[in-house]
Design a protein around this motif. Structure first.
Motif, short mmCIF file in Angstrom:
data_model
loop_
_atom_site.label_atom_id
_atom_site.label_comp_id
_atom_site.label_asym_id
_atom_site.label_seq_id
_atom_site.Cartn_x
_atom_site.Cartn_y
_atom_site.Cartn_z
N ASP A 165 0.86 -1.18 0.00
CA ASP A 165 0.00 0.00 0.00
C ASP A 165 0.90 1.23 0.00
N PRO A 166 1.66 1.40 -1.10
CA PRO A 166 2.72 2.41 -1.08
C PRO A 166 2.22 3.83 -0.86
N LEU A 167 0.99 4.14 -1.26
CA LEU A 167 0.53 5.51 -1.05
C LEU A 167 0.49 5.83 0.44
N ALA A 168 0.23 4.82 1.24
CA ALA A 168 0.15 5.06 2.69
C ALA A 168 1.47 4.81 3.40
N SER A 169 2.31 3.93 2.86
CA SER A 169 3.46 3.50 3.64
C SER A 169 4.79 4.02 3.13
N SER A 170 4.82 4.48 1.90
CA SER A 170 6.11 4.79 1.29
C SER A 170 6.74 6.06 1.84
N VAL A 171 8.06 6.14 1.67
CA VAL A 171 8.77 7.37 1.97
C VAL A 171 8.47 8.40 0.87
N HIS A 172 8.04 7.92 -0.29
CA HIS A 172 7.80 8.82 -1.43
C HIS A 172 6.40 8.68 -2.00
N PRO A 173 5.39 8.99 -1.23
CA PRO A 173 4.02 8.82 -1.74
C PRO A 173 3.75 9.70 -2.96
N GLU A 174 4.44 10.84 -3.06
CA GLU A 174 4.17 11.72 -4.20
C GLU A 174 4.65 11.06 -5.49
N ALA A 175 5.78 10.35 -5.42
CA ALA A 175 6.25 9.63 -6.60
C ALA A 175 5.25 8.54 -6.97
N TRP A 176 4.70 7.91 -5.94
CA TRP A 176 3.71 6.85 -6.21
C TRP A 176 2.45 7.40 -6.84
N ARG A 177 2.02 8.58 -6.35
CA ARG A 177 0.82 9.17 -6.94
C ARG A 177 1.04 9.43 -8.43
N ALA A 178 2.21 9.99 -8.74
CA ALA A 178 2.52 10.29 -10.14
C ALA A 178 2.64 8.99 -10.95
N ALA A 179 3.27 7.98 -10.36
CA ALA A 179 3.46 6.73 -11.08
C ALA A 179 2.12 6.07 -11.38
#
Ligand code: SF4
Ligand code: SF4
Lengths: 222, 803
Positions: B459-473
């Motif tokens: 659940d990278p949007l919630a757990s990642s250090v880089h959620p903004e990169a995930w949103r864009a990806a």
């Protein structure tokens, strides 16, 4: 019951095991703020000292099942009583919700149901059928998993034998990963608790009140 | 039970609404007869309805899959309903213990927020409109998508982001991706760099295991043993000691920059400044060497790099001994770590004179700047005392000897796909680093190859250090599939959801965690019927493979995931060692037999073996060969290397000081004026695996603060609170140069002044996320590729005052 504080890691497995075994209801976050969350077994922590010299003590706190229980004396309708087996019981159907007992208990282990329990349709499935859920307006507290004692007694009777130490363990003692909670009959010299209660580390909470609690704590060594 | 996803997975609903509005079905146990409003003063006798009969009780063995510990459990079932989770006494690691999450796992099974069946996004993705579809439709949809993309865009257009999964589920995913032809297995798990430390020093790329139970002194450097470690139960069992051998228990000492629950309950806490664990370790090494407390014999036989080396030309390279003696004098170490001189000496003496000490390296060490060398520094204590491949020391665990999956069949397309560069690009100098973030950044930066993204326990949007990169990806990937049983942050942005069955409902195998020295193969068998119309992801993958046909189907020709497990168990049946889970006593007996070269066959038929294996919970081998030199080092010269060449080269390549063990000064950066406090994220035990806190029982379990229920919090020293003019128990914003999050302010004297400790990642009752990793602003470590956790400075502001 004997609780070895030297072994307790404050993991709260006992607390959650109790909630599961005894169908404890969860109150809303706002109610929890007001101190209305219910936990028959509660891991209390006391922190002393500042960084880097802090120390902490965990006290898993169930009902003390006093031999001289102040709560029983104040109940106007005998809804709470000291049973023959030494367990302080609570009859929900008799309780009128006056909360005298909750105020009389020096250990603050009696909980009042300000609301009825809320379980979703799916959650009703995981309730333990051996334990009734409590309605709004009554007091509830730790029963030492009395329903297990009854069952163990019946089983022993059916098999024509005496009750053994391992036959009856409350949910908290059963689950504790470090075996910090030891349960048995304090009056039976063959049970571990009977020896442990006389350990030099042994103490009881607020003994001076004359409540004669049946929960002994073994002080931490370190 | 509603058949499909329609209705239940309403993404618009927050967790709070789910819990508090979908509840209130007080239908069972005669409760409906109770007066609602004026019931306070009377309550009728409970009613027993006509036709009531006591339920049919049954206990079933399984394994908890909620965290990597994989504890043995038994489920109590009444009339097929799971009403209680207790421990499996026979499980060698957990010995009948279970943690709160395992117990509260019931509430995961019966949670009203579970997605009730496969569903497809309608309209704009992420818009919150879902259409329920049948399992068959969902599998067909996924298969057709994968088939088309494979031909048109090539097999590398598929990527999988997988959270922690060990054992056959991981093997299955690898096999699936390989035979399909995708190089994009993106691990989003607990990379902590300790496997790289071992790889460099021992030539064994494996996380170290610790024989805690047989240790006499456990010196833990920031390992959250009683909280979010690989296996809290392993630590609990060791801490509790055995009742049998006279109650012998190891002594635990915790070196921690935070007054953690582990620090609070181990026999001794050594408070250090953040990021200076390794400096203290080398300070201890200094005292050990100075006082001849080290094991000179072990060092001379098994370790390279301890003494200075003179090369052919007569040039001297300093060895570990000289480096430590010159750079880690007790006074200097004391100044850096904040630990008094006498305390360092006493610690070293205690460690050096204990019969079976072991130093445990936690992620707090490797997540500090220079994490790799910091990890080496901590582990060097074990080398100084010869504590490798010894009872009570560091042991390299072994995987259970399962039958491997059939080798994958690769067609031309697969072969071509596998030669393409993985989207995540090349990793750091050592290990894999944070692959998931690299992947997200590459996609966000325009790598358009990925057409289909699968999310498995991620659940990278919630757990990642880089959620903004995930949103864009995510915005750039045309088709996103989630296997999550709950509508988590990332799943909300999926096109297709194929909800997995939860722990206690599905078949899975459960190898022991990295920290446990003996191979264990636990089996999780379903305890209850699936409560929703989900599909176990293992079975979903097999079904898709079979529908895809061709080489993918040939590579995964198993009728079900259960059958796959059974096939693999044949390896255990045939290996002629180990045993099925048994009592401690039987385990010891078995070990003694194996030490003498004996092995008793318990089963003649595989079917019997399998049945018994499932019934007892698994297989283990408690015999470890302490005489095998391969258990010490697998380097070309067979020596453990304190000064690995490979490291020196990498240091130079990255423009760093070329000498190992130098520059471990902690982070002495002065906080910038507008961000005066140091952020210290940590994992709480009730959430260690990083899944959402869905269980109400857990929301009521304290961290160190019994009064902290439900809300994410931040721990601050009383003086800091006073200086900032903040008020306890109010909501504050925690802001760094990267962003901000809300938490409740808790005054805590165990936090060092100037630091703020924030649990990783809780949720507010209204569903708002509180992930402190999203505030981290330090540069990624070039050697490990990990984000440093303790180099970010933040500010606290009262919520309301700054909005
Ligand atoms: S389960 Fe045992 S160790 Fe955990 S809090 Fe309770 S008494 Fe302490
Ligand atoms: S430690 Fe992990 S595996 Fe063990 S009971 Fe808890 S959540 Fe389950």
């Amino acid at each position: 019951m004997v609780i070895d504080l030297d072994r307790c890691t404050g993991c709260a497995a006992c607390e959650v095991a109790c909630k599961s075994e005894n169908n404890l209801a969860t109150v809303s976050p706002e109610q929890a703020e007001m101190g209305r969350a219910m936990s028959w077994m509660k891991v209390i922590s006391e922190v002393e000292g500042e960084f880097p010299n802090s120390t902490l003590q965990f006290f898993p706190r169930p009902c003390m099942h006093c031999d001289n229980p102040p709560c029983v004396k104040v109940c106007p309708v005998s809804a709470t009583y000291l049973g023959e087996d030494g367990i302080v019981g609570q009859i929900y159907a008799r309780c009128i919700g006056c909360r005298y007992c909750a105020n009389a208990c020096p250990y603050t282990v009696k909980y009042f149901n300000w609301y009825g329990p809320e379980w979703s349709e799916s959650e009703l499935q995981h309730l333990n059928p051996d334990v009734s859920v409590r309605p709004k307006g009554v007091i509830e507290k730790c029963t030492f998993c009395h329903h297990r004692l009854q069952k163990a007694k019946e089983d022993a009777r059916a098999e024509g034998r005496e009750l053994r130490e391992e036959d009856f363990q409350p949910a908290c003692a059963e689950i504790c990963p470090t075996r910090a909670i030891i349960f048995g009959d304090l009056d039976d010299p063959t049970h571990r608790v009977a020896t442990l209660k006389d350990d030099p580390r042994s103490m009881r909470l607020m003994e001076e009140l004359g409540t004669e609690p049946k929960v002994y704590y073994l002080r931490s060594r370190a | 039970m509603p058949a499909t996803g329609e209705g239940n997975g309403k993404p618009g609903l927050t967790r709070r609404e789910f819990v508090w509005t979908m509840g209130a079905a007080a239908a069972a146990y005669g409760l409906q007869d109770l007066p609602d409003e004026n019931g306070i003063f009377w309550s009728p006798e409970p009613k027993v309805e006509l036709g009531w009969a006591p339920g049919l009780e049954e206990f079933r063995t399984s394994t908890c899959l909620i965290c990597p510990s994989r504890c043995g459990i038994r489920g109590r079932l009444v009339d097929g309903r799971l009403v209680r989770v207790v421990g499996n006494q026979l499980h060698p690691l957990s010995r009948g213990g279970v943690c709160p999450r395992g117990i509260a796992g019931l509430q995961m099974v019966y949670h009203p927020e579970r997605i009730s069946g496969p569903m497809v996004a309608e309209g704009a993705r992420g818009g919150g409109n879902w259409r329920g579809v049948s399992r068959d439709e969902a599998l067909t949809l996924l298969t057709e998508r994968l088939r088309a993309s494979r031909t048109v865009a090539g097999p590398e257009s598929l990527a999988l982001v997988a959270g922690y999964c060990a054992g056959s589920m991981q093997a299955l995913w690898h096999q699936f991706l390989r035979s399909y032809g995708s190089p994009n297995y993106v691990a989003d798990d607990y990379a902590d760099g300790t496997d790289c430390v071992m790889g460099l020093m021992h030539g064994i790329r494996r996380r170290p295991a610790y024989d805690l139970e047989q240790a006499s002194l456990v010196l833990s450097f920031g390992a959250p043993l009683f909280e979010s470690w690989w296996s809290p139960l392993q630590a609990y069992v060791a801490f509790g000691g055995s009742d049998e051998d006279g109650g012998q228990r190891p002594r635990f000492i915790q070196v921690d920059a935070r007054f953690s629950r582990t620090a609070a309950r181990t026999q001794e806490w050594v408070g250090v400044k953040p990021g200076t664990h390794s400096v203290l370790a080398l300070g201890i090494a200094y005292v050990l060497i100075r006082n001849d407390l080290h094991d000179a014999d072990f060092l001379s036989r098994h370790v390279a790099g301890f003494e200075d080396a003179v090369d052919g030309a007569g040039a001297t390279t300093e060895g570990y001994r000289s480096l430590v003696l010159r750079n880690y004098r007790t006074e200097e170490v004391s100044a850096v770590t904040g630990v008094p001189v006498e305390r360092i000496t006493a610690l070293a003496r205690a460690f050096g004179s204990s019969p079976a000490p072991v130093a445990v390296c936690g992620a707090d060490v490797t997540q500090a700047p220079n994490g790799l060398q910091a990890g080496m520094a901590v582990h060097s204590l074990n080398l100084l005392l010869g504590r490798v491949n010894r009872p009570g020391g560091v042991i390299f665990g072994k995987d259970p000897p399962l039958a491997p999956l059939a080798s994958p069949v690769l067609d031309d397309a697969a072969r071509a796909g596998l030669t393409s560069q993985p989207v995540a690009g090349p990793g750091p100098a050592f290990g894999t680093g944070d692959v998931a973030s690299r992947f997200a950044r590459a996609v966000a930066a325009g790598d358009g190859r990925v057409e289909n993204l699968l999310l498995y326990y991620a659940d990278p949007l919630a757990s990642s250090v880089h959620p903004e990169a995930w949103r864009a990806a995510l915005a750039r990937i045309p088709f996103v599939v989630s296997f999550s049983p709950y509508l988590d942050e990332t799943t909300r942005h999926a096109d297709l959801v194929l909800p997995d069955l939860v722990s206690f409902e599905r078949w899975q195998d459960a190898p022991s965690p990295a920290s446990y020295p003996y191979p264990v193969w636990g089996v999780a068998q379903p305890l209850v019927e699936p409560q929703v119309d989900g599909i176990a992801t293992g079975d979903a993958v097999l079904a898709v493979a079979s529908r895809l046909g061709g080489s993918v189907a040939q590579s995964l020709a198993y009728p079900s995931f259960e059958e796959l497990l059974k096939e693999r168990a044949k390896g255990l049946f045939e290996i002629r060692r180990g045993m099925l889970f048994a009592s401690e006593f039987e385990g010891r007996h078995h070990r003694q037999m194996e030490e003498r070269g004996w092995w008793l066959r318990e089963h003649d038929e595989f079917e019997e073996f399998w049945e018994d294996l499932v019934d007892r919970g698994g297989w283990t081998d408690l015999f470890h060969d302490f005489t095998d030199p391969a258990g010490i080092a697998q380097t070309p010269d067979g020596l453990i290397d304190l000064m690995p060449e490979e490291l020196t080269r990498a240091l130079v390549a990255n423009g760093l000081d070329r000498t190992p063990y130098i520059g471990l000064t902690g982070d002495d950066a002065v906080p910038p004026a507008d961000f005066p406090l140091r952020l210290m994220p940590y994992r709480v035990s009730t959430l260690a695996s990083g899944t959402l806190s869905l269980e109400r029982w857990l929301a009521e379990v304290p961290g160190l603060f019994p009064e902290t229920l439900w809300y994410p919090w931040v721990e601050v020293h009383p003086d800091t609170v006073r200086t900032l003019g903040l008020e306890e128990d109010t909501m504050v914003w925690i802001s760094s140069s990267r962003g901000r999050m809300r938490a409740r302010l808790k005054v805590f004297p165990g936090t060092a002044p100037g630091n703020v400790c924030v649990p990783y990642r809780l949720q507010h009752p209204d569903g708002e996320l509180a992930n402190p990793l999203q505030l981290l602003d330090g540069p990624t470590d070039p050697l490990t590729g990990l984000a440093p956790w303790f180099t970010t400075f933040v500010r606290l502001d009262q919520v309301g005052a700054v909005d």
